[in-house]
Design a protein around this motif. Structure first.
Motif, short mmCIF file in Angstrom:
data_model
loop_
_atom_site.label_atom_id
_atom_site.label_comp_id
_atom_site.label_asym_id
_atom_site.label_seq_id
_atom_site.Cartn_x
_atom_site.Cartn_y
_atom_site.Cartn_z
N CYS A 96 0.87 -1.18 0.00
CA CYS A 96 0.00 0.00 0.00
C CYS A 96 0.90 1.22 0.00
N LYS A 97 0.53 2.22 -0.81
CA LYS A 97 1.32 3.44 -0.85
C LYS A 97 0.40 4.64 -1.04
N VAL A 98 0.91 5.81 -0.68
CA VAL A 98 0.14 7.06 -0.76
C VAL A 98 0.98 8.08 -1.51
N SER A 99 0.31 8.93 -2.31
CA SER A 99 0.99 9.98 -3.06
C SER A 99 0.14 11.24 -3.01
N PRO B 151 4.34 15.52 6.81
CA PRO B 151 5.64 14.85 6.94
C PRO B 151 5.84 13.79 5.86
N ALA B 152 7.14 13.52 5.57
CA ALA B 152 7.46 12.52 4.55
C ALA B 152 7.09 11.12 5.00
N GLU B 153 7.07 10.86 6.32
CA GLU B 153 6.72 9.54 6.83
C GLU B 153 5.23 9.54 7.19
N GLN B 154 4.44 8.84 6.36
CA GLN B 154 3.00 8.75 6.56
C GLN B 154 2.66 7.50 7.39
N ASN B 155 1.52 7.50 8.05
CA ASN B 155 1.06 6.37 8.83
C ASN B 155 -0.01 5.61 8.06
N PHE B 156 -0.10 4.31 8.35
CA PHE B 156 -1.02 3.44 7.65
C PHE B 156 -1.81 2.60 8.67
N GLY C 128 8.93 6.05 3.33
CA GLY C 128 8.06 6.89 4.14
C GLY C 128 6.60 6.82 3.75
N ASP C 129 6.31 6.61 2.45
CA ASP C 129 4.93 6.60 1.99
C ASP C 129 4.53 5.27 1.35
N ALA C 130 5.19 4.18 1.73
CA ALA C 130 4.85 2.86 1.20
C ALA C 130 5.15 1.80 2.26
N VAL C 131 4.25 0.83 2.42
CA VAL C 131 4.40 -0.22 3.42
C VAL C 131 3.99 -1.56 2.82
N LEU C 132 4.38 -2.62 3.53
CA LEU C 132 3.96 -3.99 3.21
C LEU C 132 3.28 -4.58 4.43
N LEU C 133 2.09 -5.15 4.24
CA LEU C 133 1.40 -5.88 5.30
C LEU C 133 1.81 -7.34 5.21
N HIS C 134 2.40 -7.87 6.28
CA HIS C 134 2.85 -9.27 6.33
C HIS C 134 1.87 -10.10 7.16
N CYS D 259 -6.75 -0.32 3.20
CA CYS D 259 -5.57 0.43 3.67
C CYS D 259 -5.97 1.89 3.80
N HIS D 260 -5.83 2.44 5.01
CA HIS D 260 -6.25 3.82 5.28
C HIS D 260 -5.05 4.62 5.76
N THR D 261 -4.94 5.88 5.30
CA THR D 261 -3.88 6.79 5.76
C THR D 261 -4.52 7.96 6.49
N PRO D 262 -4.19 8.16 7.77
CA PRO D 262 -4.73 9.32 8.49
C PRO D 262 -4.31 10.63 7.82
N ASN D 263 -5.19 11.61 7.92
CA ASN D 263 -4.99 12.88 7.23
C ASN D 263 -3.86 13.71 7.86
N THR D 264 -2.94 14.18 7.01
CA THR D 264 -1.92 15.14 7.44
C THR D 264 -1.99 16.41 6.60
N ASP D 265 -3.02 16.52 5.74
CA ASP D 265 -3.15 17.67 4.86
C ASP D 265 -3.85 18.81 5.59
N GLU D 266 -3.78 19.98 4.98
CA GLU D 266 -4.45 21.13 5.58
C GLU D 266 -5.97 20.99 5.49
#
Length: 1042
Positions: free
Chosen positions: A42-45, A50-55, A100-106, A120-127
């Protein structure tokens, strides 16, 4: 609302064209087998922050597709639900961050209950929320049906035999899948070696170790049944020994067209032993010679002659006088005993495997104790299936004895001369005697060395080399023409003869003898060297009469003036004397003087290091008087750094008998102290403090005024600083170099201020720094620092002075809010199913560039619980009808308002909301709230003010209303029917009663007080119901007679 939909669509498309968050997940559905280890990416763009996003990963199970079950999160340890908590803590399920913006679920061990729809959900860090914040995919878990079986067995084969092994592979997967098969051989703990494989695309490929044999047909893989394959190896080698097994993998094609190995299994192994046919071998030992000299190298070669050496295992041991030196096992790693291990560590000995059948023992420097018998022993070893080695046959050749002879290196060297003291033009002889005598085959080299008088270094004059040649040194070329060298045949006497002696031959002589040995590889090794005694030869010179003036003086001048320096020779040895004059300067920071200029005795000029370093070459002028005894040096265009103590160093030179110039004497003159000053500093910068207050988005100009300077031709460096509130350190805003090159301060510290700066100089000495579109963050204390640079006589610029201006305190404010909304109240009655408008009028705004956010509210009255038995109170219920943001984005129409609202912007300050299809529930008070938004110079919007309008009371009438409701809904009609008739009727009744009472009194002759009849009537009371449910009641109460 319909009229705005095209505009909204275009706004949305424009927003999508800009950066927006986009979450993508691995495409599904994916089919994976139960019990396997799987990964989902899963990845976010397009995000901000921040460059390190949470998933966060969740699943929607097939049994409850609408219910989210949380699995694991990168930020919240308490995120998993109870059914997944234990697996997450035990690392059975975890998230690997690829970047920072891509992960693997094992999921390390897939279970049947893990099937479902993964999100796969990414919490909001945008304005603000813009884009997609989650993505989903389906995972299907299927049973693992792959079966790989082979018969476990132990086979004993002989070299050149054939081998056949079978493997059965089956599966019962309903999905379309492929199977790959591979055969491997493994020995003990070694890595498995691939023999041959059949890929999922039915491509047959042999491993690198068996590729050649597969090409010749010695290795085959055939399918002999629906599920059975057969491995055949012809002409077995001893290296084929080991455990054979087959491995199969089941592959499935994912939606992205890539193939994935769902499961991989191997069969039980078959142990295969291969016995070699020919085991005979022989060993021989070789060396170059049997007699050596101490220090020479020796090499022993142990040569193994056998068949199939690469496929067999041998160990080698080296022995000296029956004592073990070293041993090499099949892995070719040498093991040495203590004594020889030390010599090997010092690089004096080496034990190595040169090839499969050649083993080498090298001793680089022989010792006397190395004389003796050397031998090697070769033992064949057999490797079992378990990896252990068993010793077989052992052989060794005949011993090789060697003899190491000592070299008599204890020799002595003596240098003698019959004439230790000579004068000009005389000759002298030097002899070098070596004892004891060495035979002619012993290489000896002899070198005559010379240390000139007054020097501390020896240099080679001439060398008799070890191979009989003569090599002259390149330091003193004059020696070669006046020197003869002779070497006796016995090599123990070398004579050096020098004719026409001069002072250049005066000094110390020494001869050095070296004893050499030629190595086996044609290189040379120096065994010993000896140096003779020092032999000093003195060559007498004439007595000098040189005298130089020692007078001292001081000079003080301003830069750019010439510095005159004189050097006077008072007396000299000979009228033919030539002089070399060296000019020096001594600075207080230096230990010794530095050479400026040297004029040799032949009138050649040589510039010293100081002249080169300080750039004095173009400013020096040297003169010599006609009489020859006065030398002058002038330094033109003096600089401050030219200050120092100047003196001259005079050398007297004469021509030697061999027509070579030699230095007879030298003397130092007195010193001249020179002081060069700079012009006086006149730089002044305006020190006046100022306070400037401007509104945001305005331009502001800061002034830096240079009121006076040292020189009109000077160049200025202007540097602006700012102290911002909350920043303890000052920051560089801009710097204008003396070449008028503008550089800004740090990008991180200044931010966007760099792009809004403008620096100009409308007149000499006046520098204006303009800040365009000022922001609140630009507030602070500014000042400028000015450096004045002058051009020195060497055309180099130097900083003469600097000054700092007074502080300019800049305050940037946001505009004062002047928002005003119409607060007048109004009443509105509409029929059911009709529409009614709700206007929101802005009477004044703070800026023509303002944007407005408008929200309409419905205030309805609802009854609360009773406080007493008869008392009730009312509460207002506030409901947002519609919100329009400053960016023209509408809030969703919720509940009963959906589809019944129409928004219009009639002008920049007039907004109208029309409610369509009015119903009874729409009755109530309405108001609007207006927020005024402004953009700062950076384009960031902020809320400046907010105001709320007056209320509009709306009453919606039922279409089938009664006469009573019609009357009650109209104020004029209500008063006409219920209020105005009663006063009229009351007046009429009072008039009638007055007439009646008067008639009765006159008839009855009734008399009141003081003989006058009196009638007092109270005022009528009018009661009416505000609810309009009952008609008003008029009651008249008769008065009482006094």
């Amino acid at each position: 609302m319909r009229t705005l939909r095209p505009q909204l669509a275009s706004l949305l498309l424009l927003g999508m064209a800009l950066a927006q968050r986009q979450v993508t997940v691995q495409e599904g559905p994916l089919y994976r087998t139960e019990g396997s280890h799987i990964t989902l990416w899963c990845k976010v763009s397009g995000y901000q922050g921040p460059a390190e996003q949470n998933f966060q990963w969740s699943i929607y199970l097939p049994s409850a597709p609408e219910r989210e079950v949380q699995i694991v999160s990168t930020v919240d340890p308490s995120f998993p639900y109870a059914i997944y908590t234990q697996r997450v803590r035990g690392r059975g399920i975890y998230v690997e961050r690829v970047q920072g913006d891509a992960v693997l679920l094992h999921i390390t061990e897939l279970q049947d209950r893990d099937a479902g729809e993964y999100e796969c959900h990414t919490p909001n860090t945008d304005e603000r929320y813009f884009g997609s914040y989650s993505a989903k995919m389906n995972l299907v878990v299927i049973p693992d049906s792959l079966r790989v079986t082979a018969v476990p067995q132990t086979l004993n084969k002989v070299e050149r035999d054939s081998l056949e092994l079978k493997c059965e592979v089956s599966k019962s997967t309903t999905q379309h899948s492929h199977v790959s098969i591979a055969w491997y051989r493994q020995r003990g703990s070694e890595a498995p070696v691939e023999i041959i494989s059949l890929s999922r695309d039915f491509v047959l490929r042999a491993g690198s170790a068996y590729a050649q044999r597969q090409a010749t047909g010695d290795v085959r893989l055939d399918k002999v049944g629906e599920t059975t394959s057969k491995l055949t190896i012809y002409n077995l080698h001893p290296s084929d020994q080991g455990e054979f097994y087959c491995e199969a993998a089941e592959w499935i094609q994912d939606p992205d067209k890539s193939w994935y190995a769902m499961t991989r299994k191997r069969s039980q192994g078959a142990i295969v032993n291969v016995q070699a046919t020919d085991k005979e071998f022989s060993v021989r030992l070789e060396t170059e010679k049997r007699t050596y000299i101490v220090g020479e190298p020796v090499e022993f070669r142990c040569i193994l002659e056998a068949q199939n050496v690469p496929d067999r295992y041998f160990s080698i041991s080296w022995a000296f006088n029956s004592s073990l030196i070293a041993s090499l096992g099949p892995n070719a790693v040498p093991v040495l005993n203590n004594e020889f291990a030390q010599r090997e560590a010092q690089g004096q000995l080496k034990v190595a495997k040169e090839s499969d059948n050649v083993f080498v023992l090298k001793i680089y420097r022989l010792r006397l104790e190395d004389s003796g018998k050397y031998n090697c022993r070769v033992t064949e070893r057999e490797k079992t299936v378990t990896g252990d080695f068993i010793d077989k046959e052992s052989k060794r050749p005949k011993n090789i004895p060697i003899t190491v002879l000592p070299l008599k290196a204890g020799f002595a060297v003596t240098a003698i001369s019959r004439t230790p003291g000579v004068t000009y033009n005389e000759s002298f002889d030097l002899q070098c005697i070596i004892k004891p005598h060495y035979p002619s085959w012993v290489p000896v080299s002899v070198t005559w060395r010379f240390q000139p008088a007054g020097s501390t270094e020896f240099h080679d004059l001439v060398t008799f080399t070890r191979d009989g040649g003569v090599q002259w040194g390149d330091r003193y070329a004059g020696f070669r023409t006046r020197t003869a060298i002779e070497k006796a045949e016995s090599s123990n006497n070398v004579r050096l003869s020098i004719s026409r002696a001069s002072d250049t031959e005066a000094g110390k002589y020494q001869c050095v003898a070296e004893l050499w040995r030629k190595n086996y590889n044609s290189s040379w090794t120096r065994l010993a060297d000896r140096a003779s005694n020092l032999l000093e030869i003195r060559v007498l010179r004439p007595v000098t009469k040189l005298q130089v003036s020692k007078s001292k003086r001081s000079i003080t001048l301003v830069e750019n003036r010439p510095i005159p320096l004189n050097c006077s020779v008072k007396s000299q040895t000979s009228p033919d004397s030539h002089f070399a004059v060296l000019w020096y300067v001594h600075k207080p920071s230096d230990a010794d003087g530095k050479l400026i200029l040297k004029t040799t005795h032949s009138s050649a000029f040589e510039y010293g290091t100081y002249a080169e370093e300080e750039g004095l070459r173009g400013r020096l002028q040297f003169e010599r008087s006609a009489s020859g005894g006065l030398f002058s040096l002038t330094v033109q265009r003096a600089e401050v750094r030219d200050s120092g103590s100047y003196y001259c160093h005079v050398e007297e030179w004469l021509l030697s008998p061999n027509h070579a110039w030699y230095k007879l004497a030298e003397e130092v003159s007195g010193r001249t102290e020179v002081t060069v000053k700079q012009p006086d500093n006149r730089l002044q910068v305006n020190q006046t403090h100022k306070n400037i207050t401007v509104l945001e988005n305005q331009w502001v100009t800061l002034e830096c005024l240079v009121s006076s300077r040292t020189s009109p031709s000077s160049q200025l460096v202007v540097e602006w600083y700012v102290w911002r509130p909350g920043h303890p350190e000052k920051e560089v805003v801009a710097r204008l170099s003396r070449q008028n090159i503008l550089r800004y301060g740090d990008v991180v510290a200044l931010g966007d201020l760099r792009s809004r700066l403008h620096l100009e100089s409308p007149s000499p000495g006046l520098y204006l720094l303009s800040i365009q579109n000022a922001t609140v963050r630009d507030s602070g204390a500014y000042n400028c620092r000015v450096e004045e640079w002058l051009l020195d006589p060497s055309d180099r610029w130097y900083k003469r002075a600097e000054d700092i201006s007074g502080l300019i305190t800049l305050t940037v404010k946001q505009p004062d809010p002047t928002l005003q909304v119409d607060t007048a109240t109004a009443n509105l009655t509409v029929q059911e199913k009709e529409s009614f408008p709700l206007d929101c009028s802005i009477l004044s705004r703070s800026s023509p560039e303002s944007h407005f956010a408008v929200t309409w509210y419905n205030l309805r009255t609802k009854e609360a619980g009773s406080r007493g038995e008869e008392e009730e109170e009312e509460e207002e219920e506030r409901e947002a009808v519609l919100s329009v943001g400053p960016d023209a984005i509408f809030s969703p129409e919720a509940g009963r308002w959906e589809g019944r609202l129409r928004f219009q912007r009639l002008s920049a300050v007039l907004f109208r909301l029309t409610v369509l299809q009015a119903g009874g529930a729409d009755t109530g008070n309405y108001s609007c709230r207006v927020e005024e938004w402004l953009a700062d110079p950076n384009g960031m919007w902020y809320r400046l003010a907010e105001e709320e309008s007056g209320t509009v009371a709306v009453h919606v009438q039922d279409a089938g209303s009664t006469l009573q409701s019609v009357i009650c809904s109209n104020d004029a009609l209500f008063y006409f029917v219920f209020f105005y008739p009663f006063p009229i009727f009351g007046i009429l009744i009072i008039t009638i009663l007055l007439v009646r009472f008067k008639s009765r009194n006159s008839s009855k002759n009734s008399e009141g007080k003081n003989g006058v009849p009196l009638l007092w009537i109270k005022e009528p009371h009018l009661n009416y119901s505000p609810t309009c449910l009952e008609p008003p009641v008029l009651s008249i109460h008769p008065g009482t007679m006094d």
